[in-house]
Design an enzyme around this catalytic site. Structure first.
Site, short mmCIF file in Angstrom:
data_model
loop_
_atom_site.label_atom_id
_atom_site.label_comp_id
_atom_site.label_asym_id
_atom_site.label_seq_id
_atom_site.Cartn_x
_atom_site.Cartn_y
_atom_site.Cartn_z
N LYS A 143 0.84 -1.20 0.00
CA LYS A 143 0.00 0.00 0.00
C LYS A 143 0.89 1.26 0.00
O LYS A 143 2.10 1.17 0.22
CB LYS A 143 -0.93 -0.04 1.22
CG LYS A 143 -1.95 -1.19 1.17
CD LYS A 143 -2.90 -1.13 2.36
CE LYS A 143 -3.93 -2.26 2.30
NZ LYS A 143 -4.90 -2.18 3.43
N TYR A 165 -12.32 -2.33 -3.52
CA TYR A 165 -12.86 -2.39 -2.17
C TYR A 165 -14.40 -2.35 -2.15
O TYR A 165 -14.99 -1.96 -1.14
CB TYR A 165 -12.29 -1.25 -1.32
CG TYR A 165 -10.89 -1.54 -0.79
CD1 TYR A 165 -10.63 -2.70 -0.05
CD2 TYR A 165 -9.84 -0.64 -0.99
CE1 TYR A 165 -9.36 -2.96 0.44
CE2 TYR A 165 -8.57 -0.90 -0.48
CZ TYR A 165 -8.34 -2.06 0.24
OH TYR A 165 -7.08 -2.31 0.75
N ASN A 223 -1.96 -0.18 7.14
CA ASN A 223 -1.47 -1.52 7.48
C ASN A 223 -0.61 -2.16 6.39
O ASN A 223 -0.55 -3.38 6.26
CB ASN A 223 -2.64 -2.42 7.92
CG ASN A 223 -3.70 -2.58 6.86
OD1 ASN A 223 -3.54 -2.07 5.75
ND2 ASN A 223 -4.76 -3.29 7.17
N HIS A 242 -1.88 -5.29 1.23
CA HIS A 242 -3.15 -5.95 0.96
C HIS A 242 -2.89 -7.35 0.43
O HIS A 242 -1.95 -7.56 -0.33
CB HIS A 242 -3.96 -5.19 -0.11
CG HIS A 242 -5.05 -6.03 -0.69
ND1 HIS A 242 -6.25 -6.23 -0.04
CD2 HIS A 242 -5.11 -6.79 -1.82
CE1 HIS A 242 -7.00 -7.06 -0.77
NE2 HIS A 242 -6.32 -7.42 -1.84
N GLU A 292 -9.42 -9.82 -8.14
CA GLU A 292 -8.49 -8.69 -7.96
C GLU A 292 -7.35 -8.73 -8.98
O GLU A 292 -6.92 -7.70 -9.49
CB GLU A 292 -7.96 -8.72 -6.52
CG GLU A 292 -9.07 -8.43 -5.52
CD GLU A 292 -8.69 -8.72 -4.07
OE1 GLU A 292 -7.54 -9.12 -3.81
OE2 GLU A 292 -9.57 -8.53 -3.20
P1 RTP Z 1 -7.02 -5.68 2.91
O1 RTP Z 1 -8.33 -5.98 2.18
O2 RTP Z 1 -6.59 -4.25 2.75
O3 RTP Z 1 -5.97 -6.67 2.55
O4 RTP Z 1 -7.23 -5.88 4.45
P2 RTP Z 1 -8.00 -7.04 5.18
O5 RTP Z 1 -8.57 -8.02 4.19
O6 RTP Z 1 -7.08 -7.59 6.23
O7 RTP Z 1 -9.14 -6.25 5.89
P3 RTP Z 1 -10.57 -5.83 5.31
O8 RTP Z 1 -11.59 -6.24 6.31
O9 RTP Z 1 -10.74 -6.28 3.89
O10 RTP Z 1 -10.48 -4.24 5.34
C1 RTP Z 1 -9.91 -3.53 4.28
C2 RTP Z 1 -9.09 -2.40 4.81
O11 RTP Z 1 -9.92 -1.43 5.39
C3 RTP Z 1 -9.22 -0.77 6.42
N1 RTP Z 1 -10.02 -0.79 7.62
N2 RTP Z 1 -10.18 0.28 8.34
N3 RTP Z 1 -11.05 2.11 10.31
C4 RTP Z 1 -11.39 0.83 10.42
O12 RTP Z 1 -12.00 0.38 11.34
C5 RTP Z 1 -10.95 -0.07 9.37
N4 RTP Z 1 -11.25 -1.36 9.28
C6 RTP Z 1 -10.64 -1.81 8.14
C7 RTP Z 1 -7.93 -1.51 6.66
O13 RTP Z 1 -6.86 -0.74 6.13
C8 RTP Z 1 -8.10 -2.80 5.91
O14 RTP Z 1 -6.89 -3.24 5.39
MG MG Z 2 -9.73 -7.46 2.55
#
Ligand code: RTP
Ligand code: MG
Length: 148
Positions: free
Chosen positions: A9, A49, A112, A115, A126
């Site tokens: 990212k 997203y 974080n 991705h 994706e």
């Molecule tokens: P990613 O898709 O980015 O790989 O991350 P992930 O699967 O581990 O998590 P996901 O649930 O898909 O969430 C996507 C991204 O959204 C941001 N996020 N912000 N502010 C908040 O509470 C919050 N929750 C999620 C995070 O950057 C996450 O990577």
């Molecule tokens: Mg995700």
């Protein structure tokens, strides 16, 4: 062979973590079959997203992922979707274990570092969003006979 989509990212790029992140997946034994430094458009970010469209952080998430270059990659290997998520660590870096990418380098859930696709279906979707077929390659690696 299974494939996944990974992306350093904008925060990871700015913090000079591309090399370290690529090295972790290489050293694990996975095979890089496509990579590019690129800036994500708002349209692409919203598609990528889409599952989070109704979440309160959606706007921030799209602003963040479009805020600077990302390093998009496709990796191949046995069980690579799940394994890559394990190497990345939990979504919230404050809960991610040391030794994982997010555990070693992150603090905040919004920043974080990396991705990774969360399922085979997401990986396929994706990959197609970010890469044309001609941008992905297929090759044999002699070293794989020592991995599998
Ligand atoms: P990613 O898709 O980015 O790989 O991350 P992930 O699967 O581990 O998590 P996901 O649930 O898909 O969430 C996507 C991204 O959204 C941001 N996020 N912000 N502010 C908040 O509470 C919050 N929750 C999620 C995070 O950057 C996450 O990577
Ligand atoms: Mg995700």
């Amino acid at each position: 062979m299974e494939k996944t989509f990974l992306m350093v990212k904008p925060d990871g790029v700015q913090r000079n973590l591309i090399g370290d992140i690529v090295a972790r997946f290489e050293q694990k034994g996975f095979k890089l079959i496509g990579a590019k430094l690129m800036t994500v458009s708002t349209d692409l970010a919203e598609k990528h997203y889409a599952e989070h469209k109704e979440r309160p952080f959606f706007g921030e998430l799209v602003d963040f992922i479009t805020s600077g270059p990302v390093f998009a990659m496709v990796w191949e290997g046995e069980n690579v979707v799940t394994s890559a998520r394990t190497i990345m660590g939990k979504t919230n870096p404050s809960e991610a274990l040391p030794g994982t990418i997010r555990g070693d380098y992150g603090i905040n859930v919004g920043k974080n570092i990396i991705h990774g696709s969360d399922s085979l279906e997401s990986a396929s979707r994706e990959m197609k969003l970010f890469f044309n077929e001609e941008e992905l390659t297929s090759y044999n690696k002699q070293s794989e006979t020592w991995i599998y």
